[in-house]
Design a protein around this motif. Structure first.
Motif: not given
Length: 250
Positions: A35, A39, A64, A67, A83
């Motif tokens: 994640a 990001v 985060q 996700l 994302s």
């Protein structure tokens, strides 16, 4: 033929399969690391989100976490799209603070995207709840793909992202274009009066419920829609100033 291949062929002939290499185990740490990686990739692709993150401290942690949840339930090969969709959805609810400093064109482009969404939300209760960021909408999304991944809403993404990131970029390093509170109130009262002329006295009641989170989302969305349609009749400079005065408050 080398010995390893010969052994493999013999095993195959006797119906025996050679063991495949074990896939790396999925752990909470691996999901979190992936994640964070995704990001970082999105931030590199869309630098405006870095600016937003510097000013909205909870933006990246929330991004985060959402996700990470999507990776656990299986985002498949569309991880990067997840994302970007999550970031855009969160950014839409953190954008009003940039209206006061951005120029008229940037404010108007963002306003027009919001206006389009509100117009469509009149026939789409779920979209209405999502735009208002209601508790029920947040519960609906728990464990589900981000709403901007939905086939029904995917077409909104390019225009929203372009307008939103343009708004954030344009607002950087500029003084807020604010007017005295009395003048802002005067402009807004005039817009509300014009709205009542166009949509009748009940539109005033709906307008008064727009900020009431206990009111029906459908009524609030209709009130916002009628307000947006009224603001859209104004000349560009005045339209942008009214949008700043009404929505550009933290």
């Amino acid at each position: 033929m080398n010995g390893f291949v010969r052994v493999g062929l013999l095993l195959a002939c006797f119906g025996l399969a050679m063991p495949l290499p074990a896939k790396p185990a999925k752990t909470p740490e691996s999901y979190q690391a992936r994640a964070e990686q995704l990001v970082a990739q999105t931030l590199e692709k869309i630098p405006a989100y870095t600016l937003l993150a510097q000013q909205q401290k909870d933006f990246i942690p929330a991004w985060q976490e959402l996700l990470r949840q999507q990776l656990i339930v299986g985002a498949g090969r569309r991880e990067r799209e997840h994302s970007e969709s999550i970031a855009l959805g969160l950014a839409l609810h953190s954008s009003n603070g940039y209206l006061s400093a951005a120029d008229d064109d940037s404010v108007n482009r963002y306003f027009q995207q919001q206006r389009r969404l509100l117009a469509d939300a009149q026939q789409d209760p779920r979209l209405c709840r999502l735009l208002l960021n209601t508790p029920s909408a947040r519960m609906d999304q728990a464990g589900a793909p981000p709403w901007l991944m939905d086939k029904k809403y995917r077409a909104y993404r390019p225009g929203l992202q372009q307008a939103l990131t343009g708004l954030i970029d344009n607002a950087q390093g500029k003084w807020p274009r604010t007017l005295p509170a009395e003048q802002n109130s005067l402009f807004i009262r005039r817009v509300v009066s014009q709205m009542v002329d166009s949509y009748g006295p009940d539109s005033l009641k709906r307008y008064e419920l727009v900020s009431n989170e206990n009111a029906s989302p459908e009524i609030r969305c209709l009130g916002l829609h009628q307000l947006y349609e009224t603001i859209d009749t104004l000349p560009l400079e005045l339209r942008a100033q009214v949008v700043r005065g009404y929505f550009g408050q933290d």
